[in-house]
Structures are given as C-alpha cells and as structure tokens.
Scaffold this active site. Structure first.
Site, PDB file in Angstrom:
ATOM      1  N   LYS A 149     -35.418   4.119   5.115  1.00 32.95           N
ATOM      2  CA  LYS A 149     -36.161   4.500   6.531  1.00 32.95           C
ATOM      3  C   LYS A 149     -36.099   5.660   6.633  1.00 32.95           C
ATOM      4  CE  LYS A 149     -37.950   3.583  10.057  1.00 32.95           C
ATOM      5  NZ  LYS A 149     -39.123   4.757   9.749  1.00 32.95           N
ATOM      6  N   THR A 150     -37.322   6.260   6.969  1.00 35.86           N
ATOM      7  CA  THR A 150     -37.826   7.592   7.013  1.00 35.86           C
ATOM      8  C   THR A 150     -37.628   8.011   8.612  1.00 35.86           C
ATOM      9  OG1 THR A 150     -39.893   7.131   6.978  1.00 35.86           O
ATOM     10  CG2 THR A 150     -39.176   7.680   4.837  1.00 35.86           C
ATOM     11  N   GLY A 151     -37.727   9.286   8.890  1.00 35.92           N
ATOM     12  CA  GLY A 151     -37.915   9.615  10.109  1.00 35.92           C
ATOM     13  C   GLY A 151     -38.435  11.099  10.111  1.00 35.92           C
TER      14      GLY A 151
ATOM     15  N   SER B   7     -36.686   8.783  13.729  1.00 35.89           N
ATOM     16  CA  SER B   7     -36.918   7.270  13.533  1.00 35.89           C
ATOM     17  C   SER B   7     -35.912   6.572  12.663  1.00 35.89           C
ATOM     18  CB  SER B   7     -38.382   7.099  12.695  1.00 35.89           C
ATOM     19  OG  SER B   7     -39.118   7.008  13.674  1.00 35.89           O
TER      20      SER B   7
END
Length: 291
Positions: A237-239, A73
């Site tokens: 922003k993580t993923g 993501s």
C-alpha cells in the site's frame, strides 16, 4: 532478539547467518547497508525511514525507524483491517451497502466516482481504498467505523501504541514537518502490518482478504516492487502527500524464503516537492539484497 532505540546515525541489523560467517563479517555487512541507506538519504535531500522484518527469525533491519513520519494513504490498511475485524462477528458486514453522493467526493476518487448516486459495499470500499487508493472509499470506511479515533483505537487493540489517525482524506496528507497528526514510525507500522497479514490479529478468512487486497494493489509498481526481483510476490500500500512525502508498506514473498515485511517512509523539506518513488525502490533493493 535484541531491542534498542534506533537513532539517525545507527542501523540495526540482526540476521541469522551461517556459522562460518564471523562477527567481523556481520559487522561489515551491517556497515555496508547503513552506508548505502545514509548515502541514499543524503543524495535524495530528504528524510528516509526504513524497517524490515525477516519473519524467518524476526530479525530486523532498521534505519531511522523510531522517528515519526506522516502515513498518508498507508493508513488505509489500518482502516480496512478494522472493518475486516468487525466482520469476524458479522459475516454479512462486508456486503453492507453505503450510499455515495457527489458531495462525498474529494480529490482522488477513481472508484467511488463511478458509483455517485448509487451504493458501494464495504468490501468494494476496502478494495477501492487499498488497491486504487480511493480517498472517498477511505473516508467511507472511517465514517463506518465512527471516526479517525476509532481507527487509532483499533491499532491500540493490536498493541500498537504509536499509530495515530487524526483526520480524514485529503487533509491527513498535509505531512507538515514535526506535526504528530496522522503519523507512525516505520518500525511500529512494520510490526502491525506483520501482525495483520501474517499473524493472529485477524481471523484466517479476514487475513486472507487483506492479503488479497494488498496483492492486487495497482499503485505500487514504481515503489518497493521496483526494487525487488520480478519473481517475488508482493502485497503493498502506497501513500503520498505534501512535502514530497512518498511511502510504501509491503509484505514480500521471496523465492525459497519466509516472508519479509518492509516499510519505507520518505519526506522532504519543501512543501511542493515532487514524490520520489525511486528512493523507495532503491531502499528496498538495498535492504533485501541477500534474500
């Protein structure tokens, strides 16, 4: 600034230090960071990639930074930025409404599921994708742009020759070892994130909107943010994906220092491995020590 290829056994630290520090001191500090990251990677049982850019002088701390990792993501930043870029020439674009149907929903839709049989604006989709990691929101952004290849084309327009988006959510999270699809390198992502949030890749209004979305992220409290002093500003922003893939990319505003851009990518050998946000927090603490 020196440029060199970073191999697994190497760490590049190019920092501006007071003149009273000797080259031996610099070497010792570089070795210390390298040893700490190597120890972290070894103890985690996975593969860790880190890229930090100090925007005060564009110096870098790099660890396995030229190897490909599945973005998961974190790729949502590029899709949202591509839509923001379009809005530079169409001031009404972000208010454009997109229909949300039940058939659009995938595996994680905390925002979009509230709008089934209704509509969301592109601005709402951008916020949903970046602040809540809503996968349907991401797919709607990709569809608006014309497909994953258009997101890749936007990256190329920024000079990023490494980023590639091949699929939509949730299949882009398969993170199969050695699969080049939906991957980038830590260094390439760090450079592009810097350009998007602190550089000239976007006009001022669009750049400010992207930063606002990142600062409002709700999914990153246990990742990079957890390794930083609480007084520092962060937009991230993580993923996450299969093989315990756990990612976070961030712009960091330390107290009394120019911003830092940090990318931490981590993946593991077992497909069903659990996420390891603690590894990202530990890496962030190691590389930001001293700022």
């Amino acid at each position: 600034m020196m440029t060199q290829s970073i191999r697994r056994s190497m760490l590049t630290v190019m920092a501006t230090l007071p003149l009273l520090f000797s080259s031996a001191t610099l070497h010792a500090q570089a070795n210390s960071v390298q040893q700490q990251l190597e120890a972290l990677e070894k103890s985690s049982g996975g593969r860790l990639g880190v890229a930090l850019i100090n925007t005060a002088d564009n110096s870098q701390i790099l660890y396995v930074a030229d190897e490909r990792f599945a973005m998961c993501s974190t790729s949502k930043v590029m899709a949202a930025a591509a839509v923001l870029k379009q809005s530079e020439s169409d001031k009404h674009l972000l208010n454009q409404r997109v229909e949300i149907r039940a058939s659009d929903l995938v595996n994680y839709n905390p925002i979009a599921e509230k709008h089934v049989n209704g509509t969301m604006t592109l601005a709402q989709l951008g916020a949903g994708a970046l602040q809540y990691s809503d996968n349907t929101a991401m797919n709607k952004l990709i569809a608006h742009l014309g497909g994953p290849d258009k997101v890749t084309a936007f990256a190329r327009s920024l000079g990023d020759e490494t980023f590639r988006l091949d699929r939509t959510e949730p299949t882009l999270n398969s993170a199969i070892p050695g699969d080049p699809r939906d991957t980038t390198t830590p260094l390439a992502m760090a450079q592009t994130l810097k350009n998007l949030t602190l550089g000239k890749a976007l006009a001022e209004t669009q750049r400010a909107q992207l930063v606002t979305w990142l600062k409002g992220n709700t999914t990153g409290s246990a990742s990079i943010r957890a390794g930083l002093p609480k007084s520092w500003g962060v937009g991230d922003k993580t993923g996450s994906g299969d093989y315990g893939t756990t990612n976070d990319i961030a712009v960091i505003w330390p107290e009394n220092h120019a911003p830092l851009v940090l990318v931490t990518y981590f993946t593991q050998p077992e497909q069903k491995a659990e996420s390891r946000r603690d590894v990202l927090a530990a890496a962030a603490k190691i590389v930001t020590h001293g700022f």
